[in-house]
Scaffold this motif. Structure first.
Motif, PDB file in Angstrom:
ATOM      1  N   LEU A 148      -6.548  -4.151 -10.789  1.00 14.11           N
ATOM      2  CA  LEU A 148      -7.890  -4.302 -10.235  1.00 14.11           C
ATOM      3  C   LEU A 148      -8.677  -5.363 -11.004  1.00 14.11           C
ATOM      4  N   SER A 149      -8.551  -5.357 -12.328  1.00 13.92           N
ATOM      5  CA  SER A 149      -9.258  -6.357 -13.142  1.00 13.92           C
ATOM      6  C   SER A 149      -8.727  -7.760 -12.875  1.00 13.92           C
ATOM      7  N   ASP A 189     -10.300  -9.213  -9.872  1.00 11.55           N
ATOM      8  CA  ASP A 189     -11.635  -9.702 -10.218  1.00 11.55           C
ATOM      9  C   ASP A 189     -11.568 -11.062 -10.914  1.00 11.55           C
ATOM     10  N   HIS A 204      -8.481  -4.131  -2.841  1.00 13.53           N
ATOM     11  CA  HIS A 204      -9.304  -5.278  -2.482  1.00 13.53           C
ATOM     12  C   HIS A 204     -10.727  -4.841  -2.130  1.00 13.53           C
ATOM     13  N   SER A 208     -12.447  -4.208  -5.462  1.00 18.49           N
ATOM     14  CA  SER A 208     -12.788  -5.453  -6.148  1.00 18.49           C
ATOM     15  C   SER A 208     -13.876  -6.219  -5.412  1.00 18.49           C
ATOM     16  N   LYS A 254     -13.622  -9.132  -4.262  1.00 12.72           N
ATOM     17  CA  LYS A 254     -13.590 -10.543  -4.641  1.00 12.72           C
ATOM     18  C   LYS A 254     -12.909 -11.421  -3.587  1.00 12.72           C
TER      19      LYS A 254
END
Length: 348
Positions: A224-225, A228, A262, A265, A267
């Motif tokens: 997940l990071s 990002d 997604h 996030s 992003k």
């Protein structure tokens, strides 16, 4: 909708005009709750000579008029986006460049011809920023500073020559390393370095990657990071069915988890890269052929619920509209096209 009712709709379609066909296409899509195919990879020559055995010679002889006709054909299928795989390979470019010698093709500037046709038929192009160096060594292409500098110069040249086209939608970064649980730092740095240059050159452009290793993703806080961290608009994950790493009955779970991550996030948008091909012989070492519809349609059904857009790899060489005068690939490309139309994934 029952299967019998659906087949009745298909039978009726054969007697309708083109306008009625479009209406029927919308009805079928709605009734099956599917997302139609909206994008495809596109190329002037396939990067692997072995894989592209059945269409490379044909594409090599294409004139500007031929590219116009082929893109018109693609647009008539309902596809809206084209992803140019590469603008250079094996030390030569596919467009007139001051940086490299040019491949000998039937069209002196196929990129100009393709973008002009895309303008005419309402398509959007993601323009590649590779391959500069040996495409079979993606680590080198992503890490080598001299290659990066050449890639940036090419992006500058491409922007100067072609960004005035309304079909120049953004960039595609073709170098890839597989996701082994997580993205490696080299890939993240490469993507973000490309986006930095893309934003400098085409501030309003959109950018796309299509990583592989989808089945190996670890859906955890680290992944997940990384979502990002990646400065990218769209990620079209390869379903990897064509390369025999997954099957259609496995992929829905991957994309369902990707959908959740997604959304967390926020992003980048989640897209799919569905592989329409099969290998004639050994995987990665034989020509590509269109896969049978009974394999491809479950692939499309598996991802449709979870992604924003369905892209395919690829129209050229795998699909041909019946009656086309510019046939590319192997003979059963027509039958796969007809099956996709019948089931509502493409327009007739």
């Amino acid at each position: 909708m029952k299967r019998r009712s659906f087949l009745s709709l298909i039978t009726a379609a054969t007697a309708l005009t083109a306008t009625h066909n479009q209406t029927l296409f919308a009805q079928i899509t709605k009734s099956k709750k599917i997302k139609p195919i909206t994008g495809t990879w596109f190329e002037f020559q396939h990067h692997s000579e072995i894989e592209g055995k059945y269409w490379n010679d044909t594409l090599q002889g294409f004139t500007a008029n031929d590219w116009d006709s082929k893109i018109k054909e693609i647009a008539s299928s309902g596809i809206k986006y084209l992803v140019l795989l590469d603008v250079a390979i094996y030390g030569k470019s596919f467009y007139p460049s001051k940086l490299l010698p040019q491949h000998s093709l039937g069209c002196t500037d196929p990129l100009e011809a393709a973008l002009t046709a895309a303008n005419k038929y309402g398509l959007r192009f993601f323009i590649s920023n590779g391959f500069f160096g040996d495409w079979r060594n993606p680590w080198l292409l992503m890490k080598d500073q001299k290659i990066h500098e050449l890639r940036v110069k090419a992006m500058e040249e491409l922007t100067e020559k072609y960004s005035h086209h309304k079909s120049f939608y953004g960039w595609y970064y073709p170098n890839e390393t597989g996701i082994s649980g997580h993205y490696d730092d080299v890939f993240i740095n490469y993507v973000n370095a490309c986006t930095k240059e893309a934003k400098r050159l085409t501030p309003n452009g959109k950018n796309l990657i299509a990583p592989y290793g989808t089945k190996d993703i670890k859906f955890d806080d680290k992944y997940l990071s990384q979502l990002d961290l990646l400065d990218i608009d769209f990620i079209a994950y390869q379903d990897e069915v064509g390369v025999q790493k997954t099957t259609a009955d496995q992929t829905a779970a991957f994309y369902q988890n990707l959908n959740k991550f997604h959304k967390k996030s926020g992003k980048s948008k989640l897209w799919a890269d569905v592989e329409l091909f099969q290998f004639e012989g050994k995987v990665y070492n034989s020509p590509l052929l269109p896969a049978p519809a009974e394999r491809v349609i479950p692939q499309l059904e598996a991802v449709s619920e979870y992604v924003d857009q369905i892209f395919i790899y690829q129209y050229t060489g795998m699909l041909n509209k019946p009656g086309t005068k510019l046939f590319t690939g192997f003979d059963n490309g027509k039958s796969l096209y007809q099956s996709l139309v019948k089931e509502g994934w493409l327009k007739g």
